[in-house]
Design an enzyme around this catalytic site. Structure first.
Site, short mmCIF file in Angstrom:
data_model
loop_
_atom_site.label_atom_id
_atom_site.label_comp_id
_atom_site.label_asym_id
_atom_site.label_seq_id
_atom_site.Cartn_x
_atom_site.Cartn_y
_atom_site.Cartn_z
N ASP A 1 36.85 33.07 28.96
CA ASP A 1 36.75 31.84 29.74
C ASP A 1 37.88 30.94 29.61
OD1 ASP A 1 33.70 30.03 30.98
OD2 ASP A 1 35.75 29.84 31.60
C1 GLC Z 1 35.31 27.33 33.67
C2 GLC Z 1 33.97 28.06 33.96
C3 GLC Z 1 34.17 29.62 34.36
C4 GLC Z 1 35.06 29.43 35.20
C5 GLC Z 1 36.46 29.48 34.75
C6 GLC Z 1 37.28 29.37 35.62
O1 GLC Z 1 35.40 26.50 32.88
O2 GLC Z 1 33.21 28.33 32.66
O3 GLC Z 1 32.74 29.96 34.77
O4 GLC Z 1 35.18 30.86 36.26
O5 GLC Z 1 36.28 28.20 33.95
O6 GLC Z 1 37.30 28.26 36.88
#
Ligand code: GLC
Length: 747
Positions: A281
């Site tokens: 993430d």
């Molecule tokens: C965010 C979220 C994730 C998302 C990623 C990209 O922090 O936790 O669900 O897909 O970053 O935006």
């Protein structure tokens, strides 16, 4: 000259045989061949994901030197193609980029938030929504979305419950797989189609168990519960062909997912045989430092690379440290090659090597009639009727007061996680009513400007005006910003002065219909009591207005069912339907405030409840009313004895006993009465959405096999145990009478 001719002939023959063999090379051979030609730096480049910065010098040079494998949040098709051209035509090996975005419940045409889509209990609606989202998003070059979010969420304080498919493992598994098919195409090979995009099962894993519902918080999940509750939706997504997975931010029992070898290697690759790509993430590799699991970024890179995380989203850990870690022997080159193969496999599956460029379609790709119609249907089917004293459906003539902060807020009705929504394209309830019911005299006086407003100065005027109406339609709930990532709430009641508004409207004595639009369950017991009808809509998207109007004025009979339990008060949380029975189960204790103290001990006994809330939620999982009534017969079983290698069929006659044609989600629950681990009082194992004309009846049947009765035992095995089982076929998780059968012949 003769030699040269011979040489040329030989060269042609060689190339032909090579090119022919290249065409017959399998995907894996192509991947292997490409990896064999890559430098370590180029390999690490494929493991690096950056957020878009247009055609900045840093980005173009990074792409040209093969230091980027994927870019997220780049939304201009021209820029996407320009960057892709650099990657394909100017970098040494010409490996294409994959462009990604969070397209969670629509790109431009916004569908209900996933929690709302789950309230439809309709896999077809979910799949169609994802297919339309893919069509719109790929038109600007996005070929990878970070959805479905399939974290089981039992805590409405958690802001990201909005993005989930609710509290139940089975429902989330079915609908999460439908979303994968919608994004990727029903058959895996559709993924090469230019209007399809790779799905991403997230967040792997256990994120919804964040303590106290505080986002990013720690989780403590015994392995049998992890396997029983949180992992099955991910297995279902993998089996549906989800091309990628994403790590979760949380630690699971002290080990952050981004560094969790048991989860990402032993289970995902070893047990499940998953060959898709695992991305971290945003910064979740780097965040193992504040977690206290990595000493520094280099340590974090080492732990994640060795724990099977293939790509680093905006953590810069791999970019800065992997080369050194390989040189120091702390990360084996085989690990790197494995990760790079997973990244390249994604790109091959997307057809990016053959067709790297996007054909821009401009804005006519957005808001097409079929998309808006599907979004309208989804908004209507996701609405859940919680109460109706006969005041719904509304008449289409007379005077109606349309009041409340969510009556006309395009920004709020689209909900969270829709970066690319255009609120000006959202049709609000007020707009829909004015446009579609011209015979109505609509009174619309401002009351509260937004859900959190505490200034009550305009309530009086709004109430005064509403006094003249035949019926009051009050739209309350949460602004979109009150749910989603980092949007957890400790108090999940209606924000601001909305309760005061409702009480004043109630005092007029006019019929009062509440429409609650939110990103989570809310503690609205007193507001529901004040209403003559309450319709709940989990932020229903671009067409929330027309969809809700279709329900309110009776074009559609509400069929939504709660995908999550509604607590009476936040102190009951966690409260969910498939709880254990305990040694002292309470039996439907309904407390009244004025129980004399000495009676408390005698009248309600020593069982499991809260003195000030009893033992029941406000509304149970699976609950939802209709404009008609449905009568369920007792479930009938094909046999009262089942052998482990056999199965039984459970049937139930359902009759539409009201005067309105309507749909109903018929639910199948089971209970294992005695087992080596205590089992939930009910578990959803099937559901069917049926449509019945007034007076019509049908027999709904479900086949039950050992697989439906199996569970994860303390010793880590998955299996079924002999004994007594109960079966319900009912309208929600709290209704119905069970039939019983016994299971034998377990080896
Ligand atoms: C965010 C979220 C994730 C998302 C990623 C990209 O922090 O936790 O669900 O897909 O970053 O935006």
């Amino acid at each position: 000259m003769r030699h040269i001719k011979f040489f040329i002939a030989g060269a042609v023959a060689l190339c032909t045989s090579v090119s022919l063999s290249a065409q017959t090379l399998t995907e894996e051979q192509k991947i292997g061949e490409l990896v064999s030609r890559m430098t370590l730096s180029e390999k690490i480049g494929q493991m690096n994901q950056l957020t878009g910065t247009g055609l900045s010098g840093d980005m173009t040079s990074a792409v040209r030197s093969g230091k980027v494998g994927s870019i997220l949040n780049e939304l201009d098709a021209g820029t996407v193609n320009a960057l892709q051209k650099i990657a394909v035509e100017e970098s040494r090996l010409g490996i294409p980029l994959v462009f990604a975005r969070d397209v969670i419940h629509g790109f431009k045409t916004i569908f209900p938030i996933p929690l709302g889509q789950a309230a439809s209990w309709d896999a077809g609606i979910v799949e169609t929504g994802a297919e339309i989202a893919a069509r719109e998003a790929t038109s600007v070059g996005i070929r990878w979305t970070f959805a479905p979010m399939i974290d089981i969420s039992r805590d409405p304080r958690w802001g990201r419950i909005a993005e989930s498919l609710g509290e139940d493992t089975y429902l989330t598994s079915v609908l999460g797989a439908a979303m994968v098919r919608g994004f990727q195409g029903s058959e895996g090979n559709d993924l090469t189609a230019p209007d399809r995009m790779a799905a991403c099962a997230k967040h792997f894993a256990g994120y919804g168990a964040s303590e106290s519902g505080k986002d990013y918080n720690t989780t403590w999940i015994p392995r049998s519960q992890l396997r029983e509750t949180y992992l099955p939706p991910f297995k279902a997504a993998a089996e549906a062909g989800a091309a990628t997975f994403m790590c979760s931010f949380n630690d699971i029992n002290g080990i952050p997912s981004s560094g969790n070898s048991w989860l990402n290697v032993d289970l995902l690759r070893g047990e499940w045989g998953y060959d898709g790509m695992l991305v971290s993430d945003w910064g979740s590799i780097e965040q193992m430092i504040p977690h206290g699991y990595a000493a520094d970024l280099k340590d974090a890179a080492e732990k994640s690379a060795n724990a099977g995380v293939d790509m680093d989203m905006m953590g810069f850990a791999y970019d800065r440290h992997l080369e050194t870690l390989v040189a120091e022997g702390k990360v084996d080159i085989a690990k790197i090659d494995e990760a790079v193969k997973n990244v390249l496999r994604l790109k091959f599956r997307l057809g990016l090597f053959e067709n790297p460029y996007t054909v821009p379609q401009g804005r006519d790709a957005f808001y097409r009639a079929d998309a808006l119609a599907a979004a309208r249907k989804a908004a209507a089917e996701s609405a859940v009727l919680l109460k109706n004293n006969g005041v719904l459906p509304l008449k289409t003539t007379g005077k109606i007061a349309v009041v409340g902060p969510l009556a006309d807020s395009g920004r709020d009705q689209v909900g969270t996680w829709c970066f690319d929504a255009e609120p000006e394209h959202a049709v609000t309830p007020l707009q829909a009513i004015l446009a579609e019911y011209p015979e109505l005299e609509v009174i619309n006086t401002p009351s509260l400007t937004h859900s959190r407003e505490r200034n009550t100065k305009r309530i009086k005027a709004a109430v005064k005006a509403a006094r003249n109406a035949d019926v009051i339609l009050c739209f309350v709930g949460e602004e979109a910003i009150l749910s989603g990532e980092a949007r957890s709430r400790a108090d999940i009641s209606l924000p601001g002065a909305q309760r005061e508004l409702i009480a004043e409207l109630k005092a007029t004595g006019r019929p009062l219909v509440l429409v609650v639009m939110a990103g989570r369950p809310l503690t609205i017991e007193s507001e529901v009591k004040m209403s003559d009808a309450t319709l709940f809509s989990f932020h229903a998207g671009t067409m929330a207005g027309p969809g809700l109007a279709d329900v309110l004025f009776g074009k559609v009979s509400p069929s939504g069912k709660l995908p999550v339990t509604f607590p009476k008060m936040v102190g009951q949380v966690p409260v969910y339907y498939n709880h254990k029975n305990t040694g002292r189960p309470a039996n439907d204790i309904t407390l009244i405030d004025d129980i004399p103290v000495d009676a408390v001990q005698t009248s309600i006994g020593f069982t499991s409840y809260h003195l000030d809330a009893g033992d029941r939620p406000l509304f149970p999982f699976g609950y939802g009313l209709s404009y008609t009534t449905f009568e369920y017969g007792a479930p009938q079983l094909s046999s009262e004895a089942m052998t482990a290698d056999g199965g039984i069929t459970a049937t139930c006659t359902v009759r539409n006993t009201g005067g309105v044609d309507a749909s109903e989600v018929v639910q199948l629950y089971i209970r294992d009465r005695v087992a080596s681990l205590v089992r939930p009082v009910r578990e959803l194992k099937g559901f069917k959405k049926i449509s019945l004309k007034a007076g019509e009846s049908t027999v709904v049947s479900f086949d039950i096999t050992s697989a439906d009765l199996s569970f994860w035992r303390a010793d880590g095995t998955f299996g079924v145990e002999p004994g007594e089982f109960e079966v319900w076929i009912s309208t929600d998780s709290d209704a119905g009478v069970p039939a019983r059968f016994s299971l034998s012949g377990v080896k």
